[in-house]
Design a protein around this motif. Structure first.
Motif, PDB file in Angstrom:
ATOM      1  N   SER A 198      -4.697 -13.313  -3.532  1.00  0.00           N
ATOM      2  CA  SER A 198      -4.654 -13.186  -4.994  1.00  0.00           C
ATOM      3  C   SER A 198      -3.220 -13.077  -5.520  1.00  0.00           C
ATOM      4  O   SER A 198      -3.008 -12.793  -6.695  1.00  0.00           O
ATOM      5  N   LYS A 199      -2.257 -13.280  -4.615  1.00  0.00           N
ATOM      6  CA  LYS A 199      -0.825 -13.242  -4.975  1.00  0.00           C
ATOM      7  C   LYS A 199      -0.414 -11.896  -5.580  1.00  0.00           C
ATOM      8  O   LYS A 199       0.440 -11.835  -6.471  1.00  0.00           O
ATOM      9  N   SER A 200      -1.047 -10.826  -5.116  1.00  0.00           N
ATOM     10  CA  SER A 200      -0.688  -9.503  -5.620  1.00  0.00           C
ATOM     11  C   SER A 200       0.033  -8.658  -4.572  1.00  0.00           C
ATOM     12  O   SER A 200       0.309  -7.483  -4.799  1.00  0.00           O
ATOM     13  N   PHE A 201       0.364  -9.279  -3.414  1.00  0.00           N
ATOM     14  CA  PHE A 201       1.114  -8.521  -2.408  1.00  0.00           C
ATOM     15  C   PHE A 201       2.602  -8.536  -2.732  1.00  0.00           C
ATOM     16  O   PHE A 201       3.161  -9.583  -3.052  1.00  0.00           O
ATOM     17  N   LYS A 202       3.202  -7.386  -2.635  1.00  0.00           N
ATOM     18  CA  LYS A 202       4.648  -7.291  -2.806  1.00  0.00           C
ATOM     19  C   LYS A 202       5.108  -5.925  -2.292  1.00  0.00           C
ATOM     20  O   LYS A 202       4.413  -4.925  -2.489  1.00  0.00           O
ATOM     21  N   ILE A 203       6.252  -5.901  -1.625  1.00  0.00           N
ATOM     22  CA  ILE A 203       6.797  -4.621  -1.168  1.00  0.00           C
ATOM     23  C   ILE A 203       7.260  -3.842  -2.384  1.00  0.00           C
ATOM     24  O   ILE A 203       8.094  -4.307  -3.166  1.00  0.00           O
ATOM     25  N   ARG A 204       6.694  -2.648  -2.549  1.00  0.00           N
ATOM     26  CA  ARG A 204       7.025  -1.809  -3.706  1.00  0.00           C
ATOM     27  C   ARG A 204       7.585  -0.484  -3.209  1.00  0.00           C
ATOM     28  O   ARG A 204       6.882   0.275  -2.540  1.00  0.00           O
ATOM     29  N   LYS A 205       8.843  -0.244  -3.512  1.00  0.00           N
ATOM     30  CA  LYS A 205       9.505   0.984  -3.077  1.00  0.00           C
ATOM     31  C   LYS A 205       9.271   2.078  -4.120  1.00  0.00           C
ATOM     32  O   LYS A 205       9.493   1.842  -5.312  1.00  0.00           O
ATOM     33  N   PRO A 206       8.880   3.267  -3.705  1.00  0.00           N
ATOM     34  CA  PRO A 206       8.698   4.357  -4.670  1.00  0.00           C
ATOM     35  C   PRO A 206      10.033   4.954  -5.079  1.00  0.00           C
ATOM     36  O   PRO A 206      11.002   4.894  -4.324  1.00  0.00           O
ATOM     37  N   LYS A 207      10.064   5.509  -6.268  1.00  0.00           N
ATOM     38  CA  LYS A 207      11.258   6.238  -6.681  1.00  0.00           C
ATOM     39  C   LYS A 207      11.373   7.529  -5.869  1.00  0.00           C
ATOM     40  O   LYS A 207      10.364   8.072  -5.417  1.00  0.00           O
ATOM     41  N   ALA A 208      12.576   7.991  -5.687  1.00  0.00           N
ATOM     42  CA  ALA A 208      12.806   9.213  -4.905  1.00  0.00           C
ATOM     43  C   ALA A 208      12.035  10.394  -5.481  1.00  0.00           C
ATOM     44  O   ALA A 208      11.573  11.270  -4.743  1.00  0.00           O
TER      45      ALA A 208
END
Length: 375
Positions: free
Chosen positions: A289-299
């Motif tokens: 579904s093209k919704s994969f992406k590496i998402r880094k959380p804020k500290a």
């Protein structure tokens, strides 16, 4: 006991399907309670109720047909520890921003925060094991009312009687609120999302997905075992720990030794394979579904992930079990302890939503926005 390759293949298939479906519906047990408490949004809650109804009918049916026996039901001793563990788990999953199953499928979508939550849950599992032996065992055992688990299926009643009665009451309440036309419209809407090419669509109706998960979990109950997450995660953490300190270090701990009672060696079994493939299923679903992406959380989000994950890990061993284990095989199996644990989880989410986060919905919306900023 030795596991045959067929069990690992089955576990892989079940895990993949769970992960795929959970991601398609964004099926989060934490949100089902939190959103209703915050703004009376019952969209996800309806999905959970449909899942419970499907599991109840499924478990009752397979017992009636003799495809499984009462002895195979997942039940644990009943006591105040069920309530305490449920409350703590509810608080933990609200702080972490996800339940046990939600953390798995979101990890598969590329959310780094939920990899941290999973890791901290495993650390929490191990912490409990080494607190339990030698200290906590003497504190928890007096909290238990029964030495063994108890299911309402152990009553001398036809297996389908209570499930159909409960589901019938749920249906009557739904008819009273929405009417028959409303229910028919809901069923029609729930299958709209799978028209065309459903695999590339980013979202499926949660009620439709709930039925599918309930059916798959019933089949798994018959051919393999009951669905659980935190038990297998505890064993995965133990295997990793054994690489550092050796197998004797694990086996000398009373709690962890019991976790591997049915294993030939300290290693990964079918249930652990299922958990790993849940992440893979969510990953594939997100890719399609093209919704994969590496998402880094804020500290600033890390203390929530670490604190919530640790609390979930410890609480899941006290209860015992996570949200998905107690809601699907627990309620499906009419386990008395699971009913208490779920009641405790609702209390825990309420406490965290109403008192820990003063403006819960706005906070969680901001959290989601923070994730998007890092996409």
């Amino acid at each position: 006991m030795f596991f045959i390759i067929d069990m690992f293949i089955l576990a892989s298939i079940f895990g993949f399907l769970y992960g795929f479906l959970l991601q398609k519906a964004d099926f989060c047990f934490t949100a089902s309670i939190r959103d209703w408490i915050s703004v009376r949004d019952s969209r996800i809650g309806k999905g959970v109720l449909v899942l419970i109804a499907t599991a109840l009918v499924g478990w009752g049916l397979v017992l009636t047909l003799g495809l499984a026996t009462v002895e195979k039901l997942w039940t644990v001793p009943v006591g105040f520890s069920n309530l305490i563990g449920g409350v703590l788990f509810g608080i933990g999953m609200t702080i972490a921003g996800s339940c046990a199953s939600g953390a798995l499928y979101r990890a598969g979508m590329g959310y780094i925060q939920f990899w941290i939550v999973i890791a901290c849950m495993m650390i929490g599992n191990i912490l409990f094991a080494f607190i339990y032996n030698p200290w906590a065992q003497s504190a928890i055992e007096p909290l238990l009312v029964t030495d063994q688990g108890y299911s309402l299926y152990q009553l001398n009643l036809p297996f389908l009687l209570l499930p159909l009665l409960i589901v019938g009451i749920m249906l009557l309440l739904a008819v009273r609120q929405f009417g028959w036309k409303g229910i028919a419209s809901g069923i029609k809407d729930s299958i709209q999302d799978v028209k065309g090419n459903p695999f590339t669509k980013s979202h499926w109706d949660i009620r439709f997905v709930a039925v599918l998960i309930g059916i798959i979990a019933t089949v798994q109950f018959v051919v393999m075992s009951s669905l659980s997450i935190t038990g297998p995660e505890t064993r995965i953490a133990s295997v990793l720990l054994s690489f550092v300190f050796g197998e004797d270090f694990i086996l000398q701990n009373t709690y962890l030794n019991g976790m591997f009672a049915d294993f030939p060696v300290i290693g990964i079994g079918p249930e652990e394979t299922l958990i790993i493939f849940m992440i893979f299923g969510a990953f594939v679903s997100a890719l399609l579904s093209k919704s994969f992406k590496i998402r880094k959380p804020k500290a600033s989000r890390l203390p929530y992930a670490i604190g919530g994950g640790l609390l979930m890990g410890v609480a899941s061993r006290i209860a015992p079990g996570c949200n998905i284990a107690n809601i699907i095989p627990g309620v499906g199996g009419m386990s008395l302890s699971s009913i208490i644990v779920i009641f405790g989880m609702v209390i825990g989410v309420f406490i965290a939503t109403a008192y820990i986060f003063k403006m819960p919905l706005l906070l969680f919306q901001k959290m989601d926005f923070d994730f998007d900023e890092n996409m």
